[in-house]
Design an enzyme around this catalytic site. Structure first.
Site, mmCIF file in Angstrom:
data_model
loop_
_atom_site.group_PDB
_atom_site.id
_atom_site.type_symbol
_atom_site.label_atom_id
_atom_site.label_comp_id
_atom_site.label_asym_id
_atom_site.label_seq_id
_atom_site.Cartn_x
_atom_site.Cartn_y
_atom_site.Cartn_z
ATOM 1 C CB CYS A 128 -34.329 -5.100 -7.087
ATOM 2 S SG CYS A 128 -32.788 -4.445 -7.751
ATOM 3 C CD GLN A 155 -30.728 -0.151 -10.846
ATOM 4 O OE1 GLN A 155 -30.906 -0.258 -12.053
ATOM 5 N NE2 GLN A 155 -30.122 -1.083 -10.138
ATOM 6 C CB SER A 158 -29.637 -0.485 -0.374
ATOM 7 O OG SER A 158 -30.673 0.089 -1.146
ATOM 8 N N GLY A 159 -28.723 -1.449 -3.480
ATOM 9 C CA GLY A 159 -28.783 -2.498 -4.483
ATOM 10 C C GLY A 159 -27.473 -3.245 -4.620
ATOM 11 C CG HIS A 241 -33.650 0.359 -7.016
ATOM 12 N ND1 HIS A 241 -32.626 0.831 -6.222
ATOM 13 C CD2 HIS A 241 -33.249 -0.869 -7.460
ATOM 14 C CE1 HIS A 241 -31.653 -0.074 -6.185
ATOM 15 N NE2 HIS A 241 -32.012 -1.111 -6.922
#
Length: 337
Positions: A128, A155, A158-159, A241
């Site tokens: 991502c 970041q 949710s990463g 992010h």
């Protein structure tokens, strides 16, 4: 198109459903797959209810044109042959195949044509953080070759998945109540904190996440000599992010040239009016499609340098949307199973 989603119950799997609908992706039949724990769950898509099937080594993928896979690297490695055996195109969101020479690593705005060179029937979706960075780098690299990139990432929870988002929300509530926050998904409490640690550390002191940005950028941009140094930080943001980026190019690029290039760049929205306090922020990027660029300026420490700020929703453009855009690109350029 007959479409499958593998890992349908996860955060990215659910985003696939939303993105496919938002993009009006052509679907004749949809099949959802998940683990034994997820099998039997029901989800509604375009007014029709679908039940998650357990992913197994059988012929369930026969007749499926494209499978969007987001179930973890181990699952991707184990089931790749099962998924592709009958000609299904596997667009994989894990890191399992990204650096394999016979698997293209694709961001459509940057190297969409690479998708047509997939001898194993597998296309890898990049990390991502890499995706949103290379979307921003591409229009500048077209002006003058980029020699070096320094990037600090910020970041979102949710990463690390849906459970990480839940943990962050619960930690905030626990702290407000004066309770000890429960820590499970991260090395430390994320609420009211920053953690300079995303993924595991490697022998050179960088994390795997940081090395992904180094290696993937070179492969996607077809620039084997570009130097990328990353510092990846987890921040107490739910979604989207952010990245502070410094680049050095072979020839100087002015801030005005860079802004014009960004404005013409595919998939980019420029938000850059500091006097009006307008700049990209995850607060406004969450749930949206573009890569946002702002704070565009010359690097005071490098006459051939530029500095800018990039924000993108990593579940959308950083995962599900990019994968769907790969399929859209291929369809638009004549791909048929």
């Amino acid at each position: 198109m007959n479409v499958a989603i593998v890992g349908a119950s996860g955060a990215v799997g659910q985003e696939f459903l939303r993105v496919l609908d938002e993009q009006n992706f052509p679907i004749d039949e949809l099949t959802l797959f998940g683990s034994s724990r997820s099998a039997g769950r029901k989800y509604t898509f375009r007014g029709k209810e679908y039940t998650v099937k357990e992913l197994q080594h059988n012929d369930d993928f026969k007749g499926i044109d494209v499978a969007f896979v987001s179930a973890g690297g181990g699952t991707s490695l184990e089931y790749a042959e099962t998924i592709t055996r009958h000609g299904t195109l596997m667009i994989d969101n894990s890191s399992a195949f990204r650096m394999d020479k016979d698997v293209p690593l694709v961001v459509p705005e940057v190297n969409g044509e690479d998708a047509f060179n997939a001898p194993r029937g597998i296309i890898a979706n990049p990390n991502c953080t890499t995706i949103q960075m290379v979307v921003a780098l591409k229009p500048l690299n077209d002006i003058s070759k980029i020699k070096r990139v320094h990037v600090a990432t910020y970041q979102a929870a949710s990463g690390a998945g849906a459970t990480a988002m839940t943990e962050l929300m619960e930690q905030n509530v626990q702290l407000v109540r004066g309770e000890e926050p429960v820590v499970d998904k991260f090395a430390y409490q994320l609420a009211y904190n920053l953690i300079p640690h995303v993924d595991v550390f490697t022998d050179n002191g960088y994390t795997k996440e940081e090395m992904k940005m180094f290696n993937e950028t070179r492969k996607i941009m077809h620039e084997p000599d570009i130097q990328v140094s990353a510092m990846c930080v987890r921040v107490p943001v739910l979604r989207a992010h952010s990245e502070a980026i410094w680049i050095e190019t072979e020839a100087p690029i002015s801030a005005g040239q860079a802004r014009e290039a960004f404005e013409k760049g595919e998939g980019i929205v420029v938000v850059d009016s500091p006097a009006d306090k307008k700049y990209p922020m995850p607060l406004f990027a969450a749930g949206t499609d573009p890569v946002y660029v702002g704070r565009i300026r010359k690097d005071l420490a490098n006459e051939n340098g530029l500095s800018f700020w990039v924000v993108g929703d990593q579940i959308k453009k950083g995962a599900a949307l990019n994968a769907v855009q790969i399929a859209q690109y291929m369809l638009a350029h004549g791909w048929k199973k």
